[in-house]
Design an enzyme around this catalytic site. Structure first.
Site, mmCIF file in Angstrom:
data_model
loop_
_atom_site.group_PDB
_atom_site.id
_atom_site.type_symbol
_atom_site.label_atom_id
_atom_site.label_comp_id
_atom_site.label_asym_id
_atom_site.label_seq_id
_atom_site.Cartn_x
_atom_site.Cartn_y
_atom_site.Cartn_z
ATOM 1 N N LYS A 1 0.834 -1.201 0.000
ATOM 2 C CA LYS A 1 0.000 0.000 0.000
ATOM 3 C C LYS A 1 0.870 1.252 0.000
ATOM 4 C CE LYS A 1 -3.792 2.082 2.701
ATOM 5 N NZ LYS A 1 -4.697 1.889 3.873
ATOM 6 N N SER B 1 -9.464 2.068 2.912
ATOM 7 C CA SER B 1 -8.540 2.837 2.103
ATOM 8 C C SER B 1 -7.523 1.986 1.343
ATOM 9 C CB SER B 1 -7.779 3.823 2.989
ATOM 10 O OG SER B 1 -7.011 3.138 3.981
ATOM 11 N N SER C 1 -10.327 -0.208 6.904
ATOM 12 C CA SER C 1 -9.603 -0.099 5.641
ATOM 13 C C SER C 1 -8.978 -1.384 5.130
ATOM 14 C CB SER C 1 -8.511 0.976 5.765
ATOM 15 O OG SER C 1 -9.089 2.244 5.939
#
Length: 450
Positions: free
Chosen positions: A82, A151, A175
């Site tokens: 990420k 996210s 997330s």
């Protein structure tokens, strides 16, 4: 072995095949890159991906094996990271124009551990703006008109689409669990502090968790075994003996687990599909599930979480707000402004409630092995202006409890509908064992994509 299908190998199978010489890391990475070329225009999971750099890493891993150097548990396996997790050889831009072009001097601890375990850092996956609510460019692999969640949008989508077998994410609210549920993969958020956050964009020390995505529970256990270790740079981690996640997760439970079905006070937010699916699921579990009402103390969990998160975000992102507030989304700007108005009394009072909440669950975990609860209100919403409602994850994140999203259900629209399984703090491996039992009970075996 069919090279066209190499991209669908699990991380564990891929690592074994590379160690045994059945395939090379270069072959595996090239297969994953071929899949990226095939689907990335539609899914847009990657923020940064340099194919030649990924292949060079793979060739180096292959050379290590040929020359007899030690190989790691993820030898030659490509992993998505990420884009809030620092990588010294790639940009880390945190989903905001304010950090465009930022290339850190050092790896985050989790990236350094992955490299030491032999992994190939494939590239950086899309995050929402500063890992908050404003979506990035990623689309749901099952239907690009729907959100992948957030996210950790790109990580979930990349795994679901067969671009990598394993990817890292983070969770401050929902997330990891939410995008895993929407994209139909396994997602795991461990106990707070179990995996180091050093070198990861900081939003909330109290609430930030690392997490991961995979297409099997075996790979989740493998990822935990590699990444769980103490780190002096993260004061919330603990120095501890090695936890044999894979061994525990694959054990037969000593007794059939008893699962607590918890609707939570948010049940009225669920879609009809969700309610019907959970009715069928609990019916299938028979006497191994019991419905449990939560104590009244959890009713204000959403407000407690918001108070803590926004106050700590306002402090963590003070420079971004002061220097570039006009370039932040309206949503993030509003969060930071609310956080600046939180009083010290309200903040400290909210944090003091967390141990009380966990104490309230102690009796439940004496009777039950895990909590079964929705991961999301329904399938991934249509449209790309929102990443969906994270509120079914909020309580468990606030309490720092381990949680997994299991791709067991499906909505009437054909999209995945994740099931959330929550465990007692610091009983992460046991939770994975219970998750395996649950998947086996419902499916007769662990589902795998591809």
């Amino acid at each position: 072995m069919d090279a066209f299908r190499l991209n669908w190998l699990t991380a564990g199978d891929a690592a074994r095949s590379i160690r045994d010489g059945a395939i090379s890391s270069e072959q595996l990475v090239e297969a994953c890159l071929a899949r990226v070329r095939e689907v990335e225009d539609r899914i847009q999971a990657w923020q940064f991906l340099d194919p030649e750099h990924a292949l060079n890493q793979a060739r180096a891993r292959d050379q290590d094996r040929r020359e007899g150097r030690a190989v790691g548990p993820l030898q030659g396996v490509p992993v998505g990271v990420k884009d809030i997790i620092d990588t010294m050889d790639m940009p880390t831009e945190d989903g905001t124009v304010l950090h465009a072009g930022r290339t850190p001097a050092d790896d985050a601890t989790v990236v350094a551990i992955l490299r030491a375990a032999g992994a190939v850092i494939m590239g950086k996956t899309v995050t929402t703006e500063c890992a908050t609510y404003t979506p990035g460019k990623t689309r749901n692999p099952h239907n690009p008109e729907h959100t992948p969640g957030g996210s950790s949008s790109g990580s979930a989508a990349a795994v679901a689409a067969g671009m990598v077998p394993l990817a890292l994410g983070s969770q401050t609210n929902g997330s990891v669990i939410r995008p895993a549920a929407y994209c139909g993969v396994y997602g795991f958020k461990p106990t707070h502090g179990l995996i180091s956050r050093h070198g990861v964009l900081k939003l909330s020390r109290t609430l930030d968790h690392m997490g991961m995505f995979a297409r099997t529970l075996d790979d989740i256990a493998l990822g935990c075994e590699v990444l769980v270790e103490g780190d002096a740079h993260d004061p919330d981690t603990l120095m501890r003996a090695r936890i044999p996640f894979r061994e525990i997760a694959t054990e037969e439970p000593p007794l059939p687990p008893l699962i607590a079905f918890v609707k939570t006070p948010l049940w009225e937010r669920t879609d009809e599909d969700t309610r019907e699916a959970f009715a069928e699921l609990t019916d299938a579990l028979g006497d191994r599930v019991v419905e449990v009402d939560l104590p009244d103390i959890v009713l204000d969990a959403l407000e407690l979480h918001r108070t803590i998160m926004e106050a700590e975000m306002a402090a963590a992102l003070v420079d971004e707000y002061d220097r570039g507030r006009e370039r932040l989304s309206e949503s993030l700007r509003a969060q930071l402004e609310r956080g600046r108005r939180v009083t010290a009394f309200d903040y400290q009072t909210a944090r003091a409630r967390i141990p009380l909440l966990n104490d309230g669950f102690a009796e439940l975990f004496e009777r039950c092995d895990a909590i079964l609860t929705p991961a999301v209100a329904g399938t991934a919403p249509k449209g790309l202006t929102s990443t969906g409602d994270p509120s079914f994850c909020t309580l468990w994140t606030l309490c720092g409890m381990p949680a997994a999203s299991l791709p067991l259900l499906q909505g009437a629209n054909g999209l995945p509908l994740g099931v959330q399984l929550v465990g007692q703090r610091h009983h992460d491996a046991r939770l994975l064992r219970t998750a395996r039992w649950l998947v086996t009970q419902i499916t007769g075996g662990e589902p795998q994509d591809g």
